[in-house]
Design an enzyme around this catalytic site. Structure first.
Site, PDB file in Angstrom:
ATOM      1  N   VAL A   1      10.665 106.789 -50.915  1.00 55.98           N
ATOM      2  CA  VAL A   1      10.394 105.380 -50.639  1.00 55.98           C
ATOM      3  C   VAL A   1       9.833 104.680 -51.879  1.00 55.98           C
ATOM      4  CG1 VAL A   1       8.871 103.872 -49.300  1.00 55.98           C
ATOM      5  CG2 VAL A   1      10.146 105.673 -48.157  1.00 55.98           C
TER       6      VAL A   1
ATOM      7  N   ASP B   1       2.530 108.243 -60.498  1.00 59.94           N
ATOM      8  CA  ASP B   1       2.507 109.517 -59.773  1.00 59.94           C
ATOM      9  C   ASP B   1       1.634 110.505 -60.551  1.00 59.94           C
ATOM     10  OD1 ASP B   1       4.787 110.703 -57.499  1.00 59.94           O
ATOM     11  OD2 ASP B   1       3.420 112.108 -58.511  1.00 59.94           O
TER      12      ASP B   1
ATOM     13  N   THR C   1       4.748 105.556 -44.095  1.00 61.41           N
ATOM     14  CA  THR C   1       4.690 105.447 -42.629  1.00 61.41           C
ATOM     15  C   THR C   1       3.326 105.937 -42.169  1.00 61.41           C
ATOM     16  OG1 THR C   1       7.047 105.755 -42.482  1.00 61.41           O
ATOM     17  CG2 THR C   1       5.776 106.249 -40.499  1.00 61.41           C
TER      18      THR C   1
ATOM     19  N   LYS D   1       7.286 100.404 -37.060  1.00 57.95           N
ATOM     20  CA  LYS D   1       7.952 101.482 -37.810  1.00 57.95           C
ATOM     21  C   LYS D   1       8.166 102.717 -36.922  1.00 57.95           C
ATOM     22  CE  LYS D   1       9.416 104.218 -40.908  1.00 57.95           C
ATOM     23  NZ  LYS D   1      10.661 104.110 -41.624  1.00 57.95           N
TER      24      LYS D   1
ATOM     25  N   ALA E   1      27.348 112.024 -31.613  1.00 56.24           N
ATOM     26  CA  ALA E   1      26.776 113.276 -31.120  1.00 56.24           C
ATOM     27  C   ALA E   1      26.871 114.327 -32.220  1.00 56.24           C
ATOM     28  CB  ALA E   1      27.543 113.731 -29.877  1.00 56.24           C
TER      29      ALA E   1
ATOM     30  N   CYS F   1      12.073 112.134 -41.612  1.00 55.46           N
ATOM     31  CA  CYS F   1      11.424 111.032 -40.875  1.00 55.46           C
ATOM     32  C   CYS F   1      11.408 111.215 -39.366  1.00 55.46           C
ATOM     33  CB  CYS F   1      12.123 109.718 -41.219  1.00 55.46           C
ATOM     34  SG  CYS F   1      12.136 109.424 -42.982  1.00 55.46           S
TER      35      CYS F   1
ATOM     36  N   ARG G   1      14.964 118.812 -45.504  1.00 58.99           N
ATOM     37  CA  ARG G   1      13.838 118.830 -44.572  1.00 58.99           C
ATOM     38  C   ARG G   1      14.310 118.727 -43.115  1.00 58.99           C
ATOM     39  NH1 ARG G   1      10.000 114.563 -47.495  1.00 58.99           N
ATOM     40  NH2 ARG G   1      11.992 113.857 -48.300  1.00 58.99           N
TER      41      ARG G   1
HETATM   42  C1  UGA Z   1      15.744 107.312 -40.861  1.00 60.69           C
HETATM   43  C2  UGA Z   1      16.003 105.875 -40.351  1.00 60.69           C
HETATM   44  O1  UGA Z   1      17.386 105.715 -40.048  1.00 60.69           O
HETATM   45  C3  UGA Z   1      15.580 104.850 -41.395  1.00 60.69           C
HETATM   46  O2  UGA Z   1      15.732 103.539 -40.876  1.00 60.69           O
HETATM   47  C4  UGA Z   1      14.101 105.086 -41.759  1.00 60.69           C
HETATM   48  O3  UGA Z   1      13.663 104.200 -42.781  1.00 60.69           O
HETATM   49  C5  UGA Z   1      13.943 106.510 -42.256  1.00 60.69           C
HETATM   50  O4  UGA Z   1      14.364 107.432 -41.233  1.00 60.69           O
HETATM   51  C6  UGA Z   1      12.468 106.692 -42.581  1.00 60.69           C
HETATM   52  O5  UGA Z   1      11.642 106.588 -41.673  1.00 60.69           O
HETATM   53  O6  UGA Z   1      12.129 106.818 -43.777  1.00 60.69           O
HETATM   54  P1  UGA Z   1      17.060 108.992 -42.507  1.00 60.69           P
HETATM   55  O7  UGA Z   1      16.092 110.035 -42.041  1.00 60.69           O
HETATM   56  O8  UGA Z   1      17.307 108.843 -43.962  1.00 60.69           O
HETATM   57  O9  UGA Z   1      16.597 107.526 -41.987  1.00 60.69           O
HETATM   58  O10 UGA Z   1      18.460 109.326 -41.852  1.00 60.69           O
HETATM   59  P2  UGA Z   1      19.359 108.811 -40.641  1.00 60.69           P
HETATM   60  O11 UGA Z   1      20.617 108.289 -41.189  1.00 60.69           O
HETATM   61  O12 UGA Z   1      18.609 107.944 -39.735  1.00 60.69           O
HETATM   62  O13 UGA Z   1      19.686 110.205 -39.920  1.00 60.69           O
HETATM   63  C7  UGA Z   1      18.662 111.000 -39.330  1.00 60.69           C
HETATM   64  C8  UGA Z   1      19.252 112.157 -38.573  1.00 60.69           C
HETATM   65  O14 UGA Z   1      19.927 111.702 -37.409  1.00 60.69           O
HETATM   66  C9  UGA Z   1      20.281 112.972 -39.364  1.00 60.69           C
HETATM   67  O15 UGA Z   1      20.062 114.338 -39.112  1.00 60.69           O
HETATM   68  C10 UGA Z   1      21.626 112.514 -38.803  1.00 60.69           C
HETATM   69  O16 UGA Z   1      22.630 113.483 -38.910  1.00 60.69           O
HETATM   70  C11 UGA Z   1      21.245 112.259 -37.357  1.00 60.69           C
HETATM   71  N1  UGA Z   1      22.144 111.292 -36.695  1.00 60.69           N
HETATM   72  C12 UGA Z   1      22.161 109.984 -37.062  1.00 60.69           C
HETATM   73  C13 UGA Z   1      22.952 111.724 -35.653  1.00 60.69           C
HETATM   74  O17 UGA Z   1      22.954 112.925 -35.281  1.00 60.69           O
HETATM   75  N2  UGA Z   1      23.767 110.821 -35.022  1.00 60.69           N
HETATM   76  C14 UGA Z   1      23.792 109.509 -35.375  1.00 60.69           C
HETATM   77  O18 UGA Z   1      24.539 108.734 -34.746  1.00 60.69           O
HETATM   78  C15 UGA Z   1      22.977 109.087 -36.421  1.00 60.69           C
END
Ligand code: UGA
Length: 437
Positions: A11, A30, A122, A207, A255, A263, A331
């Site tokens: 971030v 940092d 966060t 958030k 799915a 996150c 992670r």
């Molecule tokens: C997530 C949020 O989407 C961001 O908006 C937020 O800022 C971020 O966390 C954070 O709090 O910093 P991120 O963890 O980078 O972002 O990734 P995502 O794209 O949200 O995916 C998270 C997980 O959900 C992955 O394992 C992905 O494969 C899974 N996922 C996502 C699904 O299984 N199905 C979906 O339809 C979407």
């Protein structure tokens, strides 16, 4: 405006580089000297598309600097952002705020003139109040405001998410802070980005509520997928059928093997803890956490099922290890549950991931790491797609079949479709769609 960004994790680094690109003068700070030295040489510690170019051009133009000692940058700053890690505290799932409070202590000793102190990390509801208390206690004379400004960017799409966000949330009661924040985000006015000003506690909760809702949405469609398998329905069509309803929306209805990453798992758990402690439990989120954990653990059995019930002595060619594509982040990746489970049952695992193998090797040492997808597939009894990287979407399936010991595919991301695999002679197993043997 002059910005000091404390913490150069995902971030901090992305936000710092993007603010510099907006035209502000940014110093990213940092404590890790090696990391700062590497950043000065444009060696970016994470894989994030476009970030190296963005950092390089803003360093070249003199708007972006890196420092181990943030004193000068903090003294001069209009806004000091706290973007340090808030990992899950060992044992209880609460967010560990020690880095946030250490940053607040440091900032307190340095600020000069009116300074806005912004939490981008966060942080649980009430953290802004505590930061304010820390700074007031240390510097009763200081002129400052503490603001919450959560970040909603996704790994792999971080720059675009920062520069073209759905919204910006700013939590503050201070009019002066509001003006500073509006000025920082002014470039977003061009594309009419809504900037939502709220109270600080509300902003902190937004958030967690956003991440928890998305995690719940994914978990919902994952459960529908299981139901589809039992009832002979197709989850992709269910997702489309419900997603076309504007009130539901089509996104985050893919799915898969369960959500992972830095996150959702951490933030859902922290929200559960906060809510429980506050005496107002969030049962939907509690269940989401349990269902998702169980799902990741259960995925290995799908591979066993595809092989007639037993993976002992079988070779599994795994494609993708990171928690999602376009990142090297491991992670809480589903692979960390699935691969050891398969190995425990006696499987031999070969794997390829375009960016995640260095990280993966530290966490999953007993895999045979390969230089490309076809090498990972060679001699395999089953190919297992764990992450939907683009380069796995158009494999030469005839070549895959020739290289494998037997043509079986377990596709936990629904990259392929049953008819196209069946035509080529594969047994194909996916998520929430009719199986094709
Ligand atoms: C997530 C949020 O989407 C961001 O908006 C937020 O800022 C971020 O966390 C954070 O709090 O910093 P991120 O963890 O980078 O972002 O990734 P995502 O794209 O949200 O995916 C998270 C997980 O959900 C992955 O394992 C992905 O494969 C899974 N996922 C996502 C699904 O299984 N199905 C979906 O339809 C979407």
């Amino acid at each position: 405006m002059r910005v000091a960004m404390i913490g150069t994790g995902y971030v901090g680094l992305v936000s710092g580089a993007c603010f510099a690109d907006f035209g502000h003068v940014v110093t990213c700070v940092d404590k890790d000297e090696g990391k700062i030295e590497r950043l000065r040489q444009n060696v970016i510690p994470i894989f994030e598309p476009g970030l190296d170019d963005l950092v390089a051009s803003n360093v070249r133009d003199g708007r972006l600097k890196f420092a181990v000692d943030g004193a000068e940058a903090i003294r001069q700053a209009d806004a000091v952002f706290i973007a340090v890690g808030t990992p899950s505290r060992r044992g209880d799932g609460h967010a560990d705020l020690s880095y946030v409070y250490a940053a607040a202590e440091e900032i307190a000793g340095l600020i000069e003139g009116f300074t806005v102190i912004v939490t981008k990390s966060t942080v649980p509801v009430g953290t802004g109040d505590e930061i304010e208390r820390i700074i007031k206690a240390r510097r009763p004379d200081a002129d400052f405001a503490v603001v919450s400004n959560p970040e909603f960017l996704r790994e792999g799409a971080a720059i675009d998410d920062f520069k073209r966000p759905d919204r910006v949330v700013v939590g503050t009661d201070s009019e002066r802070a509001r003006l500073v924040m509006a000025e920082l985000y002014r470039p977003l006015n061009l594309n009419d980005t809504p900037i939502l000003f709220t109270g600080r506690r509300t902003s902190e909760l937004i958030k967690y509520a956003a991440n928890a809702f998305l995690a719940m949405k994914i978990t919902f469609i994952n459960e529908m997928a299981d139901l589809c398998e039992t009832l002979g329905a197709d989850v992709q069509q269910v997702a489309r059928g419900i997603g076309l309803d504007n009130r539901i929306g089509p996104k985050f209805l893919h799915a898969g093997p369960g959500y992972g990453g830095s996150c959702f798992p951490k933030d859902t758990l922290a929200l559960v803890r906060t809510a429980t402690d506050a005496g107002s439990p969030v049962r939907l989120i509690e269940t989401t956490v349990q269902v998702n954990d169980a799902r990741k653990r259960a995925m290995a059995s799908r591979v066993a099922d595809a092989l007639g019930g037993n993976v002992a002595g079988k070779t599994i060619g795994v494609l993708g290890l990171t928690f999602k594509p376009n990142t090297d982040d491991m992670r809480d990746a589903p692979s960390l549950d699935i691969v050891p489970e398969l190995q425990k049952a006696g499987a031999i695992v070969k794997a390829f991931d375009p960016e995640g193998m260095d990280e993966a090797a530290k966490l999953l040492p007993d895999i045979q790491y390969c230089s490309g997808p076809y090498e990972a597939i060679t001699g395999a009894d089953v190919v297992l797609i764990l992450t939907e990287w683009n380069q796995f979407r158009a494999l030469d399936l005839d070549r895959v079949k020739l290289l494998m010991s037997q043509p079986i595919m377990v596709d936990l991301r629904n990259v392929y479709s049953a008819p196209e695999l069946k035509v080529r002679g594969f047994a194909y197993h996916s998520i929430g769609r009719p199986t094709q043997d």
